[in-house]
Design an enzyme around this catalytic site. Structure first.
Site, mmCIF file in Angstrom:
data_model
loop_
_atom_site.group_PDB
_atom_site.id
_atom_site.type_symbol
_atom_site.label_atom_id
_atom_site.label_comp_id
_atom_site.label_asym_id
_atom_site.label_seq_id
_atom_site.Cartn_x
_atom_site.Cartn_y
_atom_site.Cartn_z
ATOM 1 N N HIS A 155 -2.118 -7.223 3.256
ATOM 2 C CA HIS A 155 -0.741 -6.779 3.495
ATOM 3 C C HIS A 155 -0.343 -7.287 4.888
ATOM 4 O O HIS A 155 -1.205 -7.449 5.762
ATOM 5 C CB HIS A 155 -0.758 -5.247 3.462
ATOM 6 C CG HIS A 155 0.574 -4.582 3.567
ATOM 7 N ND1 HIS A 155 1.219 -4.391 4.755
ATOM 8 C CD2 HIS A 155 1.365 -4.026 2.609
ATOM 9 C CE1 HIS A 155 2.361 -3.742 4.524
ATOM 10 N NE2 HIS A 155 2.467 -3.507 3.242
ATOM 11 N N ASP A 232 -8.700 -1.404 5.477
ATOM 12 C CA ASP A 232 -7.372 -0.855 5.201
ATOM 13 C C ASP A 232 -7.459 -0.141 3.848
ATOM 14 O O ASP A 232 -7.576 -0.776 2.804
ATOM 15 C CB ASP A 232 -6.385 -2.037 5.177
ATOM 16 C CG ASP A 232 -5.002 -1.647 4.663
ATOM 17 O OD1 ASP A 232 -4.833 -0.512 4.167
ATOM 18 O OD2 ASP A 232 -4.099 -2.498 4.745
ATOM 19 N N GLN A 235 -4.413 1.478 -0.211
ATOM 20 C CA GLN A 235 -4.329 1.473 -1.679
ATOM 21 C C GLN A 235 -5.560 2.053 -2.352
ATOM 22 O O GLN A 235 -5.546 2.253 -3.566
ATOM 23 C CB GLN A 235 -4.100 0.033 -2.185
ATOM 24 C CG GLN A 235 -2.778 -0.570 -1.771
ATOM 25 C CD GLN A 235 -1.563 0.154 -2.367
ATOM 26 O OE1 GLN A 235 -1.653 0.797 -3.408
ATOM 27 N NE2 GLN A 235 -0.430 0.046 -1.697
ATOM 28 N N LYS A 258 0.597 7.699 0.206
ATOM 29 C CA LYS A 258 0.071 7.002 -0.974
ATOM 30 C C LYS A 258 -0.748 7.960 -1.832
ATOM 31 O O LYS A 258 -1.146 7.629 -2.938
ATOM 32 C CB LYS A 258 -0.850 5.847 -0.557
ATOM 33 C CG LYS A 258 -0.256 4.856 0.423
ATOM 34 C CD LYS A 258 0.592 3.832 -0.251
ATOM 35 C CE LYS A 258 0.886 2.684 0.703
ATOM 36 N NZ LYS A 258 2.068 1.949 0.329
ATOM 37 N N CYS A 396 5.175 -7.352 0.726
ATOM 38 C CA CYS A 396 4.612 -7.499 2.085
ATOM 39 C C CYS A 396 3.306 -8.282 2.059
ATOM 40 O O CYS A 396 2.378 -8.007 2.842
ATOM 41 C CB CYS A 396 4.406 -6.131 2.754
ATOM 42 S SG CYS A 396 5.892 -5.158 2.884
HETATM 43 N N1 C6P Z 1 2.179 -0.939 0.939
HETATM 44 C C1 C6P Z 1 3.490 -1.354 -1.044
HETATM 45 O O1 C6P Z 1 4.518 -1.235 -1.727
HETATM 46 P P1 C6P Z 1 2.310 2.114 5.669
HETATM 47 O O2 C6P Z 1 3.668 1.522 5.470
HETATM 48 O O3 C6P Z 1 1.867 2.014 7.101
HETATM 49 O O4 C6P Z 1 2.175 3.486 5.086
HETATM 50 O O5 C6P Z 1 1.300 1.210 4.786
HETATM 51 C C2 C6P Z 1 1.228 -0.162 5.007
HETATM 52 C C3 C6P Z 1 0.260 -0.785 4.056
HETATM 53 C C4 C6P Z 1 -0.899 -1.334 4.558
HETATM 54 N N2 C6P Z 1 -1.830 -1.859 3.763
HETATM 55 C C5 C6P Z 1 -1.679 -1.885 2.426
HETATM 56 C C6 C6P Z 1 -2.764 -2.456 1.573
HETATM 57 C C7 C6P Z 1 -0.510 -1.349 1.861
HETATM 58 O O6 C6P Z 1 -0.372 -1.380 0.538
HETATM 59 C C8 C6P Z 1 0.493 -0.818 2.687
HETATM 60 C C9 C6P Z 1 1.784 -0.309 2.108
HETATM 61 C C10 C6P Z 1 3.360 -0.540 0.214
HETATM 62 O O7 C6P Z 1 2.570 -2.091 -1.386
HETATM 63 C C11 C6P Z 1 4.606 -0.594 1.045
HETATM 64 S S1 C6P Z 1 4.856 -2.172 1.748
#
Ligand code: C6P
Length: 438
Positions: A155, A232, A235, A258, A396
């Site tokens: 991401h 990370d 997910q 999430k 992203c």
């Molecule tokens: N992905 C998606 O629709 P935040 O925004 O900080 O809570 O998470 C960021 C993030 C970081 N790593 C991974 C693997 C992610 O999937 C995400 C968030 C969402 O896929 C929103 S872009």
């Protein structure tokens, strides 16, 4: 209605291995039985009763954010109705009660992830914040000879902070490549690791493709050359229960939203020794020991990294969300979602001209796809008119889209409260979109 799922295949073995849930070997065949009362579970989610564009909502954008059960919503209302006060700074009863609730939630999170100490859990505003906190900390520990490894499946929030770190320190960024199935090439990873590798950053599960990465292997190999590893877990945490001590991971980050919690709150796990080594990220109230105009000394962990008034209600109900998911059981969640994934994959594959991106043998309940000659945005817009929420675009993860030479995909991502009936609605929606747009 109870649903009994029995899966028998190598696929289950692979998922069971990756997700670490228990299986029974019956007559030499691996059996995995899951009892999930989905109809009852759905009653916990008020939003699932609403209509969108006159149609019952079919929410299949769980990888972007999960929906919130009433247990979590009630806990937010309870906090603001009965406990609202600033924490760690008042002698009055409300402040002490709010502080106790906040710290009790930290302990819940510690136990859930099996961290050794509660002070190894840092409250953040989410995954992005946790990654930036670590990247910023490493700026003072790296030099131009050092190397950092990320993967092709990341991401943007696990790419850009490391690029910024490399710009600041002169360190080099290396990338583990992927194959067409959306799997990382571990043999190439082996060759990227050198005595100069200081950090490795990989997501546990890809948000765009659903690939479950072999993080145990990645961590072990990185440690062999003395590199630290950040995983990370944005997910993975909705689907599995990571055990940070067993993984021996140095840093693990995730977001509450999430996993049935609120937006704007998350956690960074860091091994105590690493967190002590890293400098504070932000300066301000609560992260100090003593302040004078001559010199400031910093608070001990975890407060050193928690400057300012946090999202107190969010932090408290992050624990409620974890309780909620554990009450369903991650082994049941993973097995049921795997069943949904198999069902949806098979059904979508019957549509001519539909191509699925990300076909790793080890993947979670995310399906990214395109209809030949049709822009994903147009498909998403028609699905929305039918009450179906999916995400469209690059998710992203522009490097993944560049790899496949596409502008984006339609992404359907399933949670434990979704049903096969909803998948049927998705499939007929996609067929309708194809008919209208071809
Ligand atoms: N992905 C998606 O629709 P935040 O925004 O900080 O809570 O998470 C960021 C993030 C970081 N790593 C991974 C693997 C992610 O999937 C995400 C968030 C969402 O896929 C929103 S872009």
């Amino acid at each position: 209605m109870f649903k009994l799922f029995t899966c028998s295949s190598n696929r289950v073995k692979a998922v069971a291995r990756a997700l670490s849930y228990k299986t029974n070997s019956i007559s030499g065949v691996l059996q995995l039985q899951v009892m999930l009362n989905v109809n009852n579970i759905r009653k916990d989610f008020p939003i699932l009763n609403r209509k969108v564009n006159g149609k019952p909502l079919v929410y299949l954008d769980n990888a972007a954010t999960s929906q919130t059960p009433k247990q979590v919503i009630d806990a937010i209302v309870d906090y603001y109705s009965n406990y609202n006060a600033n924490i760690h700074r008042g002698v009055h009863t409300l402040s002490q009660e709010a502080t106790d609730l906040y710290e009790a939630s930290r302990i819940k999170i510690q136990k859930h992830f099996n961290a050794k100490h509660a002070h190894e859990i840092i409250f953040t505003s989410g995954t992005t914040h946790g990654i930036n906190l670590v990247a910023n900390g490493f700026a003072s520990l790296l030099n131009k000879n050092d190397e950092i490894i990320v993967s092709a499946l990341e991401h943007h929030s696990n790419i850009v902070p490391w690029q910024m770190l490399c710009e600041r320190t002169g360190a080099t960024l290396k990338v583990i490549p992927m194959n067409l199935e959306g799997e990382l090439l571990m043999d190439v990873y082996d060759t990227l690791l050198t005595a100069h590798t200081k950090l490795v950053f990989v997501n546990h599960i890809s948000n765009a493709l659903g690939t479950i990465n072999p993080i145990e292997y990645i961590i072990e190999k990185a440690h062999n050359v003395g590199a630290a590893v950040l995983i990370d877990g944005a997910q993975s945490c909705p689907h599995i229960k990571p055990n940070v001590q067993e993984l021996d991971v140095d840093f693990y980050v995730t977001s509450a939203h999430k996993m049935c919690g609120p937006t704007g709150v998350g956690m960074l796990y860091g091994k105590e020794a690493w967190l002590n080594k890293l400098p504070p990220y932000q300066g301000g109230g609560e992260m100090i020991d003593q302040v004078s105009f001559k010199k400031t000394t910093y608070a001990a962990l975890p407060h050193k990294f928690e400057a300012g008034t946090p999202d107190i209600a969010g932090g408290i109900v992050f624990g409620t969300a974890i309780d909620y998911m554990n009450s369903i059981g991650f082994e049941h969640i993973a097995a049921y979602e795997n069943e949904l994934l198999g069902y949806a994959t098979k059904a979508l594959q019957t549509i001519e001209g539909l191509k699925i991106y990300g076909t790793a043998s080890n993947k979670t309940s995310v399906i990214s796809f395109n209809l030949e000659g049709i822009h994903p945005y147009d498909v998403g817009t028609i699905l929305d008119k039918l009450g179906i929420a999916v995400r469209t675009g690059h998710h992203c993860t522009q490097p993944i889209m560049d790899f496949y030479k596409i502008p984006g995909t339609v992404r359907a991502s399933f949670a434990f409260y979704n049903t096969k009936e909803e998948i049927d609605i998705l499939v007929s929606g996609v067929k309708k979109a194809k008919m209208m747009l071809s």
